[in-house]
Design a protein around this motif. Sequence first.
Motif, PDB file in Angstrom:
ATOM      1  N   SER A  16       0.833  -1.204   0.000  1.00 17.14           N
ATOM      2  CA  SER A  16       0.000   0.000   0.000  1.00 17.14           C
ATOM      3  C   SER A  16       0.868   1.255   0.000  1.00 17.14           C
ATOM      4  CB  SER A  16      -0.921  -0.001   1.214  1.00 17.14           C
ATOM      5  OG  SER A  16      -0.160   0.017   2.399  1.00 17.14           O
ATOM      6  N   ILE A  17       2.151   1.085   0.247  1.00 22.59           N
ATOM      7  CA  ILE A  17       3.060   2.235   0.302  1.00 22.59           C
ATOM      8  C   ILE A  17       3.499   2.657  -1.101  1.00 22.59           C
ATOM      9  CG2 ILE A  17       5.305   3.042   1.108  1.00 22.59           C
ATOM     10  CD1 ILE A  17       4.937   1.076   3.478  1.00 22.59           C
ATOM     11  N   SER A  18       3.955   1.709  -1.909  1.00 22.07           N
ATOM     12  CA  SER A  18       4.539   2.073  -3.197  1.00 22.07           C
ATOM     13  C   SER A  18       4.373   0.964  -4.221  1.00 22.07           C
ATOM     14  CB  SER A  18       6.020   2.398  -3.001  1.00 22.07           C
ATOM     15  OG  SER A  18       6.613   2.726  -4.221  1.00 22.07           O
ATOM     16  N   VAL A  19       3.167   0.715  -4.675  1.00 22.23           N
ATOM     17  CA  VAL A  19       2.942  -0.294  -5.697  1.00 22.23           C
ATOM     18  C   VAL A  19       3.462   0.242  -7.020  1.00 22.23           C
ATOM     19  CG1 VAL A  19       1.205  -1.614  -6.953  1.00 22.23           C
ATOM     20  CG2 VAL A  19       0.951  -1.248  -4.504  1.00 22.23           C
ATOM     21  N   GLY A  20       4.362  -0.489  -7.649  1.00 26.43           N
ATOM     22  CA  GLY A  20       4.914  -0.069  -8.934  1.00 26.43           C
ATOM     23  C   GLY A  20       6.289   0.557  -8.833  1.00 26.43           C
ATOM     24  N   GLY A  21       6.716   0.862  -7.641  1.00 22.71           N
ATOM     25  CA  GLY A  21       8.057   1.413  -7.460  1.00 22.71           C
ATOM     26  C   GLY A  21       8.250   2.752  -8.155  1.00 22.71           C
ATOM     27  N   SER A  22       9.473   2.993  -8.601  1.00 24.13           N
ATOM     28  CA  SER A  22       9.803   4.293  -9.182  1.00 24.13           C
ATOM     29  C   SER A  22       9.131   4.525 -10.528  1.00 24.13           C
ATOM     30  CB  SER A  22      11.314   4.446  -9.310  1.00 24.13           C
ATOM     31  OG  SER A  22      11.839   3.439 -10.145  1.00 24.13           O
ATOM     32  N   LEU A  23       8.635   3.470 -11.175  1.00 21.51           N
ATOM     33  CA  LEU A  23       7.947   3.672 -12.449  1.00 21.51           C
ATOM     34  C   LEU A  23       6.664   4.486 -12.288  1.00 21.51           C
ATOM     35  CD1 LEU A  23       8.335   0.339 -14.424  1.00 21.51           C
ATOM     36  CD2 LEU A  23       9.206   2.584 -15.021  1.00 21.51           C
ATOM     37  N   THR A  24       6.095   4.504 -11.092  1.00 21.34           N
ATOM     38  CA  THR A  24       4.852   5.256 -10.895  1.00 21.34           C
ATOM     39  C   THR A  24       5.083   6.763 -10.904  1.00 21.34           C
ATOM     40  OG1 THR A  24       5.044   5.138  -8.496  1.00 21.34           O
ATOM     41  CG2 THR A  24       3.770   3.393  -9.581  1.00 21.34           C
ATOM     42  N   THR A  25       6.329   7.188 -10.765  1.00 18.56           N
ATOM     43  CA  THR A  25       6.640   8.620 -10.787  1.00 18.56           C
ATOM     44  C   THR A  25       7.517   9.002 -11.975  1.00 18.56           C
ATOM     45  OG1 THR A  25       8.545   8.293  -9.332  1.00 18.56           O
ATOM     46  CG2 THR A  25       6.428   8.823  -8.276  1.00 18.56           C
ATOM     47  N   THR A  26       7.750   8.073 -12.885  1.00 25.94           N
ATOM     48  CA  THR A  26       8.573   8.337 -14.057  1.00 25.94           C
ATOM     49  C   THR A  26       7.704   8.908 -15.171  1.00 25.94           C
ATOM     50  OG1 THR A  26      10.035   6.507 -13.482  1.00 25.94           O
ATOM     51  CG2 THR A  26      10.098   7.256 -15.766  1.00 25.94           C
ATOM     52  N   THR A  27       8.162   9.990 -15.783  1.00 25.58           N
ATOM     53  CA  THR A  27       7.343  10.617 -16.814  1.00 25.58           C
ATOM     54  C   THR A  27       7.343   9.830 -18.116  1.00 25.58           C
ATOM     55  OG1 THR A  27       9.201  12.012 -17.451  1.00 25.58           O
ATOM     56  CG2 THR A  27       7.601  12.924 -15.891  1.00 25.58           C
ATOM     57  N   GLU A  28       8.480   9.281 -18.530  1.00 27.95           N
ATOM     58  CA  GLU A  28       8.496   8.525 -19.779  1.00 27.95           C
ATOM     59  C   GLU A  28       9.493   7.378 -19.698  1.00 27.95           C
ATOM     60  OE1 GLU A  28       9.278   8.905 -24.567  1.00 27.95           O
ATOM     61  OE2 GLU A  28       9.137  10.717 -23.364  1.00 27.95           O
ATOM     62  N   VAL A  29       9.030   6.199 -20.090  1.00 31.15           N
ATOM     63  CA  VAL A  29       9.890   5.027 -20.214  1.00 31.15           C
ATOM     64  C   VAL A  29      10.101   4.856 -21.712  1.00 31.15           C
ATOM     65  CG1 VAL A  29      10.099   2.551 -19.772  1.00 31.15           C
ATOM     66  CG2 VAL A  29       8.894   4.014 -18.141  1.00 31.15           C
ATOM     67  N   GLY A  30      11.312   5.114 -22.174  1.00 30.66           N
ATOM     68  CA  GLY A  30      11.581   5.130 -23.603  1.00 30.66           C
ATOM     69  C   GLY A  30      12.208   3.856 -24.137  1.00 30.66           C
ATOM     70  N   ASN A  31      12.477   2.892 -23.287  1.00 33.70           N
ATOM     71  CA  ASN A  31      13.174   1.700 -23.752  1.00 33.70           C
ATOM     72  C   ASN A  31      12.472   0.407 -23.349  1.00 33.70           C
ATOM     73  OD1 ASN A  31      13.656   1.890 -21.037  1.00 33.70           O
ATOM     74  ND2 ASN A  31      15.835   1.492 -21.139  1.00 33.70           N
ATOM     75  N   PHE A  32      11.161   0.431 -23.287  1.00 32.36           N
ATOM     76  CA  PHE A  32      10.428  -0.781 -22.926  1.00 32.36           C
ATOM     77  C   PHE A  32      10.110  -1.561 -24.189  1.00 32.36           C
ATOM     78  CE2 PHE A  32       6.945  -3.433 -21.483  1.00 32.36           C
ATOM     79  CZ  PHE A  32       7.434  -3.860 -20.259  1.00 32.36           C
ATOM     80  N   PRO A  33      10.422  -2.859 -24.229  1.00 29.31           N
ATOM     81  CA  PRO A  33      10.170  -3.668 -25.434  1.00 29.31           C
ATOM     82  C   PRO A  33       8.712  -3.602 -25.880  1.00 29.31           C
ATOM     83  CG  PRO A  33      11.464  -4.904 -23.847  1.00 29.31           C
ATOM     84  CD  PRO A  33      11.015  -3.644 -23.152  1.00 29.31           C
ATOM     85  N   GLY A  34       8.522  -3.407 -27.170  1.00 35.71           N
ATOM     86  CA  GLY A  34       7.176  -3.370 -27.729  1.00 35.71           C
ATOM     87  C   GLY A  34       6.538  -1.991 -27.732  1.00 35.71           C
ATOM     88  N   LEU A  35       7.171  -1.024 -27.109  1.00 38.86           N
ATOM     89  CA  LEU A  35       6.637   0.337 -27.068  1.00 38.86           C
ATOM     90  C   LEU A  35       7.708   1.310 -27.572  1.00 38.86           C
ATOM     91  CD1 LEU A  35       4.919   0.102 -23.571  1.00 38.86           C
ATOM     92  CD2 LEU A  35       3.809  -0.036 -25.810  1.00 38.86           C
TER      93      LEU A  35
END
Length: 52
Positions: A16-35
């Motif tokens: 309940s504290i931080s589901v998703g980790g730092s990705l929840t506050t990242t503006t853009e993920v530019g190197n995820f496979p398929g995207l």
Amino acid sequence: MAETRADLKPLLFGSSISVGGSLTTTTEVGNFPGLPEGVDGPVLMDDMRAQA
């Protein structure tokens, strides 16, 4: 409930504290496979949670 592969029942663990980790506050993920165009971190985490 959605149909699952091999009739498995996936279980998602989260905090309940931080589901998703730092990705929840990242503006853009530019190197995820398929995207190749990139994706916002919170959107990616929501999509992964929904797929799981």
